[in-house]
Write a protein that holds these residues in place. Structure first.
Motif, PDB file in Angstrom:
ATOM      1  N   GLY A 175      26.472  37.632  26.587  1.00  0.00           N
ATOM      2  CA  GLY A 175      27.352  38.251  27.577  1.00  0.00           C
ATOM      3  C   GLY A 175      26.595  38.760  28.793  1.00  0.00           C
ATOM      4  N   TYR A 176      27.249  39.664  29.501  1.00  0.00           N
ATOM      5  CA  TYR A 176      26.631  40.230  30.704  1.00  0.00           C
ATOM      6  C   TYR A 176      25.418  41.062  30.320  1.00  0.00           C
ATOM      7  N   THR A 204      24.428  37.989  35.025  1.00  0.00           N
ATOM      8  CA  THR A 204      25.294  37.289  34.093  1.00  0.00           C
ATOM      9  C   THR A 204      24.501  36.244  33.317  1.00  0.00           C
TER      10      THR A 204
END
Length: 212
Positions: free
Chosen positions: A87-88, A95
């Motif tokens: 994920g982030y 990102t």
């Protein structure tokens, strides 16, 4: 004398630039792709196996390759595929797509292709043990495994040179050489970086502390 000093300065500056690029690639790889302590622990196992394979390379290349690909690479890539967060990245404020785009070496997509080709090699040798008559027939199952080991060794060298050529065309020759140097020396660096990861993991810690 002045000309000699100028050449020496340029040589020193080139060495410093190479070291700076190597340090940057290593740091980016560590901070972007090694948050999980499971991943770090698998990299430690991988590093130990690779170092063993380096020693065996001088006496038994086929066995060294089987260890390098069958144990070191599988444990290493399993850490990236299954345990590293996708994920982030809050710590680095980027990102996953950004990390995949700026990755110098084999990002996850390239690794999927690489590992698919790697897995295809034993299948091809099982279907055609002599590769249509280009190599001797293996002597039993052990001979088949040794053929796989040699094929994996050649494949590893080709994959390394192929990415160097890509980087040379996309960026410059030095970037490719720096990356190749990083890959070859990664087992030494990973051993140093991640030798404490298994102990942290056994204490219940799942992710590395923020690194600055």
């Amino acid at each position: 004398m002045v000309a000699l000093r100028k050449l020496q300065f340029e040589a020193d500056d080139g060495t410093a630039g190479f070291r700076a690029q190597l340090a940057e690639q290593r740091w980016d790889d560590h901070r972007f792709y090694h948050h999980s302590l499971i991943n770090q622990s698998l990299h430690f196992i991988s590093a130990c196996t690779f170092l063993t394979a380096y020693v065996l390379l001088f006496t038994d290349p086929a066995l060294a390759s089987l260890l390098a690909w069958g144990v070191a690479m599988t444990s290493r890539q399993a850490g990236h595929f299954f345990f590293e967060p996708k994920g982030y990245d809050v710590e680095n404020q980027v990102t996953q797509e950004y990390k995949e785009d700026v990755k110098v070496g084999y990002n996850l997509f390239r690794k999927y292709v690489l590992m698919s080709l790697w897995m295809a090699i034993p299948v091809v040798l099982a279907v055609s043990p002599t590769l249509l008559g280009t190599i001797p027939a293996p002597d039993g199952f052990v001979g088949y495994l040794r053929h796989v080991g040699y094929a994996w060794l050649v494949f590893g060298v080709v994959a390394l040179l192929f990415r160097v050529l890509q980087l040379w065309m996309q960026r410059d020759f030095e970037t490719g050489i720096v990356w190749a140097t990083k890959i070859v020396t990664d087992p030494f660096n990973d051993f140093r970086l991640y030798k404490s990861a298994p102990a942290k993991l056994m204490k219940g810690q799942r992710f590395d502390q923020p690194r600055h």
